[in-house]
Structures are given as C-alpha cells and as structure tokens.
Design an enzyme around this catalytic site. Structure first.
Site, PDB file in Angstrom:
ATOM      1  N   TYR A 142       0.819  -1.211   0.000  1.00  0.00           N
ATOM      2  CA  TYR A 142       0.000   0.000   0.000  1.00  0.00           C
ATOM      3  C   TYR A 142       0.855   1.265   0.000  1.00  0.00           C
ATOM      4  O   TYR A 142       0.392   2.332  -0.399  1.00  0.00           O
ATOM      5  CB  TYR A 142      -0.944   0.020   1.208  1.00  0.00           C
ATOM      6  CG  TYR A 142      -2.036  -1.022   1.172  1.00  0.00           C
ATOM      7  CD1 TYR A 142      -2.268  -1.787   0.039  1.00  0.00           C
ATOM      8  CD2 TYR A 142      -2.840  -1.252   2.273  1.00  0.00           C
ATOM      9  CE1 TYR A 142      -3.266  -2.745   0.001  1.00  0.00           C
ATOM     10  CE2 TYR A 142      -3.841  -2.206   2.252  1.00  0.00           C
ATOM     11  CZ  TYR A 142      -4.049  -2.951   1.114  1.00  0.00           C
ATOM     12  OH  TYR A 142      -5.039  -3.897   1.081  1.00  0.00           O
ATOM     13  N   LYS A 192       3.446 -15.437   3.170  1.00  0.00           N
ATOM     14  CA  LYS A 192       3.485 -16.255   1.955  1.00  0.00           C
ATOM     15  C   LYS A 192       4.956 -16.517   1.625  1.00  0.00           C
ATOM     16  O   LYS A 192       5.458 -16.186   0.555  1.00  0.00           O
ATOM     17  CB  LYS A 192       2.768 -15.530   0.812  1.00  0.00           C
ATOM     18  CG  LYS A 192       2.433 -16.425  -0.387  1.00  0.00           C
ATOM     19  CD  LYS A 192       1.472 -17.531  -0.056  1.00  0.00           C
ATOM     20  CE  LYS A 192       1.118 -18.320  -1.334  1.00  0.00           C
ATOM     21  NZ  LYS A 192       0.342 -19.544  -1.032  1.00  0.00           N
ATOM     22  N   ASP A 224      -3.046 -18.165   2.584  1.00  0.00           N
ATOM     23  CA  ASP A 224      -4.195 -18.849   2.001  1.00  0.00           C
ATOM     24  C   ASP A 224      -4.761 -19.897   2.958  1.00  0.00           C
ATOM     25  O   ASP A 224      -5.977 -20.053   3.094  1.00  0.00           O
ATOM     26  CB  ASP A 224      -3.849 -19.467   0.645  1.00  0.00           C
ATOM     27  CG  ASP A 224      -2.500 -20.167   0.620  1.00  0.00           C
ATOM     28  OD1 ASP A 224      -1.765 -20.093   1.615  1.00  0.00           O
ATOM     29  OD2 ASP A 224      -2.187 -20.795  -0.407  1.00  0.00           O
ATOM     30  N   ASP A 248      -5.284  -6.607   5.965  1.00  0.00           N
ATOM     31  CA  ASP A 248      -6.492  -5.936   5.501  1.00  0.00           C
ATOM     32  C   ASP A 248      -7.560  -6.970   5.135  1.00  0.00           C
ATOM     33  O   ASP A 248      -8.721  -6.876   5.553  1.00  0.00           O
ATOM     34  CB  ASP A 248      -6.138  -5.075   4.287  1.00  0.00           C
ATOM     35  CG  ASP A 248      -7.266  -4.148   3.861  1.00  0.00           C
ATOM     36  OD1 ASP A 248      -8.319  -4.125   4.521  1.00  0.00           O
ATOM     37  OD2 ASP A 248      -7.083  -3.440   2.849  1.00  0.00           O
ATOM     38  N   ASP A 252     -10.984  -8.364   7.697  1.00  0.00           N
ATOM     39  CA  ASP A 252     -12.369  -8.249   7.233  1.00  0.00           C
ATOM     40  C   ASP A 252     -13.072  -9.609   7.295  1.00  0.00           C
ATOM     41  O   ASP A 252     -14.232  -9.698   7.699  1.00  0.00           O
ATOM     42  CB  ASP A 252     -12.411  -7.710   5.805  1.00  0.00           C
ATOM     43  CG  ASP A 252     -12.247  -6.196   5.745  1.00  0.00           C
ATOM     44  OD1 ASP A 252     -12.269  -5.560   6.807  1.00  0.00           O
ATOM     45  OD2 ASP A 252     -12.084  -5.662   4.636  1.00  0.00           O
TER      46      ASP A 252
END
Length: 357
Positions: A142, A192, A224, A248, A252
């Site tokens: 970001y 990851k 994942d 992020d 959620d």
C-alpha cells in the site's frame, strides 16, 4: 481528566454513528468527572468537497495536536471516480503515515448474544471466537511504488512494489509478542514465505524475536491456509500478526464470522498514546440519513480509545458492559436483527446504551 479528541465525522452515514459515540463519551465524562474537548477534522470526501484534497496538512495538524482521534468511515460513490491521489482513501493512508500509526489491532470476538448471526456452523461457533489480528499498517504494497508502463508491444503493464525493512517488521513483531503476553501467550505469523522475499524476511526477524519471548507459543502459517482456517477452526487462534495487505483482507474476513461488521472496532497506534480509533465497516451510503446504521462499533471504538490511549479501563468497561446489557435485552439494529428481538434505529440504540450508563 481533560483530553482533546480530534473528531473525523466521516462521510455518508458515518456522522450518524459518530454522533452517538460522542453522546456516550459525554455521558462518561459527566459520570467520571472528565472533560473531553472535540476538534472537528475534515478528511475523505468532506475534505475533497471543501478543499479539493482528502487530507490537507492543516487538518492533519489538528490530529497531531490532539490526545487521540475518533473517526467515522470515509468515502463513497460520489468520490470514486477521482484520480488516485485525490481519492478519499488516500486521506486515510496519509493520516496513518502522518501519525506514525504502524500497528492496527482488530479484535475478532463474537458476542454470545449474537452467536446465531455468525455464518459459521454452531459446532464451530460454540468452540469460541476470540482472537486479535495485529496488522502492520504503514508499509508493504500500500505504501510501495505504483506505476503503469507501456511495453514495447504496446500493452500496458501495472507494477506495485511491496517493500519491508527489518525495523518495520521488528516493531510490529514486538507489538504482536507483547499482545500475546497479555492474552494467552500464543502467536501465529501469517505470510506467503513460499513465494515472497518479504515474507521470508518477516520470518527471519520474527525468529530473532522469538528468543526474547520464550513463553510465547509461536507458529507460522501461509495466508491462504489462514483464510481457510479462520472459517474452519477460528478457536485455534489467539493473536495473528501479518503484513499490511494480508491483514487488511484477513481482518475483514475475521470480523464477518462474528456476525456483523457493525459490531467491530479497531485501534491504530504507533510509538505514542495518540491513536486512531474507528469502526471497521464502511460509510454505508445506501442507508445514509435513514437512521438504520449500527453505532455500536464506533461506540466500542470510543471505549478502546479510553482504554488504550487515555488509561481509563473502568470507563471502557462501563461502555462495553452497557453494550452487552442492551444486547441482553434483545435490542438490535437491522444488521444484527434476528427472530424474537426488537428492531431499533441508530439513535434508539444510542439512547439504550446511554440509559445503561
């Protein structure tokens, strides 16, 4: 005690929920002998309309001069077509960076009164959902370089970089380990590392920190798999630490399994007690001005502010207990409504919580 609070009322439906949080804070101030002074700050769509900028420096300066910031969600369809630097969300990124807020702490806790609202099976929910995601907030993709180039073939190619330095990982890692020490001494680092160099550096730094926290049970999980495990077996988690983009997405997901994003607050902190407190949900433009939005997440965000920035744990407990009492009575806004409960609007929910205080 006297505290200065920068108040970002936000866009669309957000001013409605911020108003209820302010009512609760005023009641707490009256009850405990505090004085809360509010300074309005324009950010997001409101600032774009007024200044053509999602967060002008003079508005950021108000936040930096405060003891803490309480914010409603920003953005909405009206501002979605603007160029990247002028988008409402850029104001939030600038606010986090300007305040040095590198740690976002988002709880995923199911209120027992709302267990039926979870999309998960009862057999999963009954094991308990109570963990926290510690998300690095001002690094990674970001805040990396973003560009779109035209290749020799004439085809466009977009490039987004995901940089992380050791010190950025170490400081959020310490927050996560310290959080685990205050809870159940269990920490999972999500990455990851089978693909990304940044993740491999994360593991290297976290392994060094492990030596300083021998009491913490430390583990690692690919992002994942973590996304699957949050739905399949959330009770296994206590504290999760991860980088910005993964955090992020996962936070959620984690909030949704608790029944409603309208119930979840979050805090963002750096090296000082001046933090940013907000609900995790969006600005709900579809129900703006209809007195339907759930104010509880913002009210609980105000409680987090009292607890973590103002060192007022009794006052924070008072608010959280009031919310629990209202839920016990079966009062529900539309997003958490279930059979046998009483549907109320935003203002009526605020009234009910005030009555419990």
């Amino acid at each position: 005690m006297k505290k200065n609070i920068a108040l970002i009322k936000g866009d669309c439906s957000s001013p409605e929920i911020v108003a209820q949080a302010v009512r609760v804070l005023d009641k707490i101030a009256e009850k405990y002998g505090h004085e809360f002074i509010y300074t309005d700050v324009d950010m997001g769509g409101a600032a774009i309309d007024k200044y053509g900028d999602p967060l002008p420096q003079h508005e950021l300066d108000k936040c930096l001069a405060s003891d803490s910031v309480l914010m409603g969600s920003i953005g909405g369809p009206k501002w979605e077509g603007l160029p990247g630097p002028q988008r409402a969300e850029k104001g939030l990124l600038r606010l986090r960076a300007g305040m040095g807020l590198y740690s976002n702490n988002r709880p995923a806790k199911i209120w027992p009164q709302l267990s039926a609202a979870s999309p998960l099976k009862d057999s999963i929910v009954n094991k308990g959902i109570d963990f926290i995601i510690v998300r690095e907030l001002i690094g990674g993709v970001y805040f990396g370089d973003h560009k779109t180039v035209t290749l020799d073939s004439g085809e466009k190619q977009a490039i987004d970089s995901m940089p992380y330095s050791e010190h950025e990982i170490e400081r959020i890692g310490r927050v996560a380990f310290d959080t685990a020490m205050k809870r159940n001494k269990k920490l999972c680092c999500v990455d990851k590392a089978n693909v990304l160099d940044t993740s491999r550096l994360w593991r290297e730094v976290m392994h060094r920190l492990c030596e300083e926290y021998p009491e913490v049970e430390y583990s690692e999980m690919f992002v994942d798999n973590c996304a699957m495990q949050i739905c399949k077996n959330p009770s296994q988690f206590d504290v999760i630490v991860t980088e910005n983009m993964f955090g992020d997405i996962l936070s959620d997901e984690a909030s949704e399994i608790t029944g409603s994003i309208g119930m979840i607050p979050s805090s963002s902190l750096g090296d000082t007690t001046c933090g940013l407190y907000e609900p995790i949900h969006g600005s709900a433009p579809d129900i703006m001005g209809q007195d339907k939005i759930n104010p509880i997440a913002t009210i609980l965000a105000a409680a987090m502010m009292l607890r973590f920035s103002f060192d007022m744990p009794a006052e924070a407990d008072d608010i959280e207990n009031a919310v629990s009492a209202v839920l016990d009575k079966g009062l529900r806004t539309a997003d958490i409504m279930s059979e046998g409960c009483t549907l109320v609007g935003c203002i009526a929910m605020g009234d009910a919580i005030l009555a419990e205080l």
